[in-house]
Design a protein around this motif. Structure first.
Motif: not given
Length: 449
Positions: A370-372, A396-401
């Motif tokens: 799930r990590v972008l 630090r990481f980003w998700i979209s859900d």
């Protein structure tokens, strides 16, 4: 109208109605017992019903097979088909009786098909009422509607509506200019029932149309749907008042006086209602958004006039008053976009190379599904300080859900870090304590001091 025919009391009305029923009943008995075409019509009706039942036995299997193949039909049409299949005998009887009645009206005297016409009318009315009654969801109201409409259809078929209407209109009370009769109440109840059903159908149709329009935002869809619902049900209320004969001017004055008193006791309700309208208009939250309010984290399931339904990851549904969403701080994880950044803090030993730690952490977080990665959503790892027992980092990481949960993605990233650090030989330190045992001489020296 002849004044001698006007009943002077309720007793006269009752006697007139009983006399009308008696005449109709005597005519019916005479039709049955008198030899000739009257009895022939009864035999024809019985034969038609037997033929309808036989046709049902012969064709029911074919109709069921044909109905199963209608997979592309909308749900309302399939439900109607199921209702007709359950009343297949009545459907056949209605078709055959009406066909025979119309044919006999042209080739023979009308009196020779009178009973067939009455029975055909009743059968068609019963079939139509049974189908329309399915629109009433409440089981008790559905039964009341069925029986009321069946009685009314029977009275129409037997030409008894005028006598019954005259009797019910005479059962009344008068208060000044207000005249309320039993007939008026029955008409008002039937009208209100029909209008409420139509309002519910219209509201649902409007909601489906609005929800399928991608050009309208979800919050505006809810606002427009609520507005249409208020207008339709308000029109039903006004129609009900006018049907009962109340003066709307007096009601307006009375409601204004009562509204002032009630308003003080309904401050919270009105506040939540106004807050709900503000939320829908400023589009700060909408169905599907992920929000945090205090200890509650979940996604918005529905926006109501008084509260907002928030469903958490554990399946609990919280009904949060609209006022709380206006006055308190709310974190909307998906207000402007669906991307969310998460921060994880960890520490490693001073013996481990910081450059290798950062590279290993970034490789590990990228392996989580799930990590972008890429562009501005590329994961990063920074040193945040030198602690007492470890070198401190933030990943630090980003998700979209975010609707799929935040705790679970954090857990998956921690697990990926653990596996990656184990394979690279990177240790995660923990606080340690040393215990020193002093000799007897040292103990005595400490005691002297």
């Amino acid at each position: 109208m002849n004044q001698d025919l006007i009943p002077s009391s309720l007793s006269d009305l009752y006697n007139n109605m009983v006399a009308g029923f008696s005449v109709q009943f005597e005519n019916l008995v005479e039709l049955i017992v008198t030899p000739g075409w009257r009895q022939h019509q009864l035999v024809i009706i019985v034969v038609l019903w037997a033929l309808a039942f036989l046709l049902k036995l012969i064709t029911q299997g074919r109709w069921e097979a044909w109905a199963r193949s209608r997979t592309g039909w909308p749900k309302w049409r399939l439900r109607t088909l199921v209702q007709l299949m359950q009343r297949l005998t009545l459907v056949y009887f209605v078709v055959m009786s009406w066909a025979l009645y119309l044919l006999m009206q042209h080739i023979t005297w009308p009196s020779r098909s009178y009973i067939i016409g009455v029975v055909a009318t009743l059968a068609l009315a019963w079939l139509a009422i049974a189908l329309v009654a399915r629109l009433v969801r409440n089981r008790t109201l559905r039964r009341i509607f069925k029986w009321a409409m069946w009685v009314y259809a029977t009275l129409i078929a037997l030409n008894l509506t005028d006598d019954v209407a005259e009797f019910l209109d005479g059962v009344a009370i008068s208060i000044g200019d207000l005249h309320i009769s039993a007939l008026g109440i029955i008409k008002a109840v039937l009208l209100i029932g029909i209008l409420l059903t139509l309002a519910r159908i219209g509201t649902r149709a409007a909601e489906r149309g609005l929800m399928s329009n991608d050009d309208i935002t979800p919050s505006m869809q809810v606002l427009l749907a609520k507005g249409i619902q208020v207008l339709l049900y308000g029109a039903v209320f006004m129609a009900a008042i006018r049907t009962l004969g109340f003066d709307l001017t007096g009601i307006a004055l009375l409601s204004g006086a009562i509204g002032v008193g009630i308003g003080f006791g309904l401050q919270k309700v009105v506040s939540n209602l106004i807050s709900g309208i503000i939320i829908l208009m400023d589009r700060s939250i909408k169905p599907g958004d992920v929000i945090s309010l205090g200890d509650t984290f979940g996604w918005i399931n529905a926006l109501g006039a008084r509260y907002v339904s928030v469903v958490t990851r554990d399946g609990r549904e919280y009904l949060i008053p609209n006022e709380d969403l206006i006055t308190n701080q709310v974190v909307n994880w998906s207000h402007s976009d669906k991307f969310v950044r998460l921060d994880l803090e960890f520490g490693t030993s001073y013996d481990d190379d910081p450059h290798n730690v950062r590279a290993t952490a970034i490789r590990a977080v990228k392996s989580v599904t799930r990590v972008l990665s890429g562009g501005k959503h590329e994961p990063v790892c920074h040193i945040t300080g030198f602690g007492d027992n470890s070198v401190d980092y933030v990943l630090r990481f980003w998700i979209s859900d975010p609707t799929k949960g935040l705790t679970n993605i954090r857990g998956n990233v921690y697990l990926a870090l653990w596996d990656a650090f184990q394979s690279e030989g990177i240790s995660i330190p923990f606080p340690q304590r040393e215990v020193r045992l002093l000799s007897d001489a040292a103990t005595q020296q400490v005691a002297k001091e």
